[in-house]
Design an enzyme around this catalytic site. Sequence first.
Site, PDB file in Angstrom:
ATOM      1  N   LEU A   6      38.809  51.208  51.998  1.00 31.46           N
ATOM      2  CA  LEU A   6      39.478  49.924  52.185  1.00 31.46           C
ATOM      3  C   LEU A   6      40.154  49.546  50.873  1.00 31.46           C
ATOM      4  CD1 LEU A   6      36.789  47.938  54.236  1.00 31.46           C
ATOM      5  CD2 LEU A   6      38.504  49.599  55.001  1.00 31.46           C
ATOM      6  N   SER A   8      43.070  47.195  48.846  1.00 32.33           N
ATOM      7  CA  SER A   8      43.797  45.926  48.923  1.00 32.33           C
ATOM      8  C   SER A   8      45.026  45.885  48.032  1.00 32.33           C
ATOM      9  CB  SER A   8      42.868  44.782  48.508  1.00 32.33           C
ATOM     10  OG  SER A   8      42.507  44.919  47.137  1.00 32.33           O
ATOM     11  N   GLY A   9      45.185  46.887  47.174  1.00 28.43           N
ATOM     12  CA  GLY A   9      46.274  46.868  46.209  1.00 28.43           C
ATOM     13  C   GLY A   9      45.830  46.423  44.829  1.00 28.43           C
ATOM     14  N   GLY A  10      44.596  45.948  44.721  1.00 27.86           N
ATOM     15  CA  GLY A  10      44.052  45.555  43.425  1.00 27.86           C
ATOM     16  C   GLY A  10      43.574  46.761  42.644  1.00 27.86           C
ATOM     17  N   ILE A  32      43.814  46.224  55.317  1.00 30.46           N
ATOM     18  CA  ILE A  32      43.514  45.279  56.398  1.00 30.46           C
ATOM     19  C   ILE A  32      44.324  44.008  56.197  1.00 30.46           C
ATOM     20  CG2 ILE A  32      41.734  43.982  57.608  1.00 30.46           C
ATOM     21  CD1 ILE A  32      39.661  45.906  56.546  1.00 30.46           C
ATOM     22  N   CYS A  98      33.396  37.177  55.497  1.00 28.02           N
ATOM     23  CA  CYS A  98      34.436  38.201  55.607  1.00 28.02           C
ATOM     24  C   CYS A  98      33.834  39.596  55.478  1.00 28.02           C
ATOM     25  CB  CYS A  98      35.504  37.979  54.536  1.00 28.02           C
ATOM     26  SG  CYS A  98      36.856  39.177  54.605  1.00 28.02           S
ATOM     27  N   CYS A 193      41.097  33.932  50.120  1.00 32.63           N
ATOM     28  CA  CYS A 193      42.263  34.757  50.415  1.00 32.63           C
ATOM     29  C   CYS A 193      43.166  34.137  51.462  1.00 32.63           C
ATOM     30  CB  CYS A 193      41.819  36.147  50.885  1.00 32.63           C
ATOM     31  SG  CYS A 193      43.214  37.201  51.353  1.00 32.63           S
TER      32      CYS A 193
END
EC number: 2.8.1.13
Length: 358
Positions: A6, A8-10, A32, A98, A193
């Site tokens: 997973l 997130s781009g971080g 996601i 979450c 978020c």
Amino acid sequence: MEIAALVSGGVDSSVVVHQLKEAGYDPTIFYIRIGMEDKDGYIDCPAEEDIEITSYIARKYGCRFEIVSLHDEYWDRVVSYTIESVKRGLTPNPDMMCNKYIKFGCFEEKWGKDFDKIATGHYATTTEIDGKTWLSTAKDPVKDQTDFLGQITRLQIQKLMFPIGHLMKSEVRAIAEAQKLPSAKRKDSQGICFLGKINYNDFIERYLGKRPGKIVELETGKVLGKHNGYWFHTIGQRKGLGLSGGPWFVIQKDIKRNIIYVSNGYDPETQYGKVINMQGFDFITEDPWGEFEGEKEITFKIRHTPEFTHGYIRRIGDLYRVESDEKIQGIAPGQYSVIYDKDHHLCLGSGMIIDETK
């Protein structure tokens, strides 16, 4: 082994992909889409740059890449929960919900079930004891995120991988810079978020409106000012009260009468407590104690902080009660008390805090 990563781009989740490839795995990367949707449309996390970076990571490491949406599920499980909790005068923890219901719940049901493991960029580790998998703390005590994972289940922890849990944050950034990852210098995400750039109070007002009420000094009963609704305030809050002669701290909320009670001073005694009552308790791997009398030695957290507090846990019927060795600031009903072993290595589980006066 088939692994779903997973991402997130971080920087953290980007380095997860590097670590997995270095270990000889060929993960499938999932981004996601989460956010919220109501009758007026989406209010989304700014996702374009995140997806662009994640797509680059997939190309760089030759990984399959899928973008999946859990907007509706996020609204039902996280956003609605947040609104309802605030309406009830509670302090919600959307991050925990979450993780439990979206990342490791709905994702697992739809896509994760086809993989052997799910890898994430959380700062956490797992420990195997007698063939059972336990959630355990990360190497970096400042970045440790086990408190956000305190509501996950036994089946979920069995399937999770935390490839950066044994690294310090500085080491993660160093790897990202060495690999020339575009996320190397990105700031860590802050706040809730699903709000994106929307102000939290604007979000609350949109769904709960305004309801003017009194701000009252707890010790004297003196009316000090007005507020726009108890749901804009949380226990322990200092800023945003609009009162002179401060600092003032929110100590109690009377949601039936819509009154906010505050105390004055830089460290008022009224904002502290040593007893934390939990409405039930959810163990992650298993109940290590079973039926017991007396107390068990533990460490715990009631908010995201590097520090663990030492105390004891008792069972009173269906209620679990933590008695802290030291006074705790801002015990807020609705938040979760996350319980660890006495050495703060294993995360045992968590329970929702209820009003300690009940």
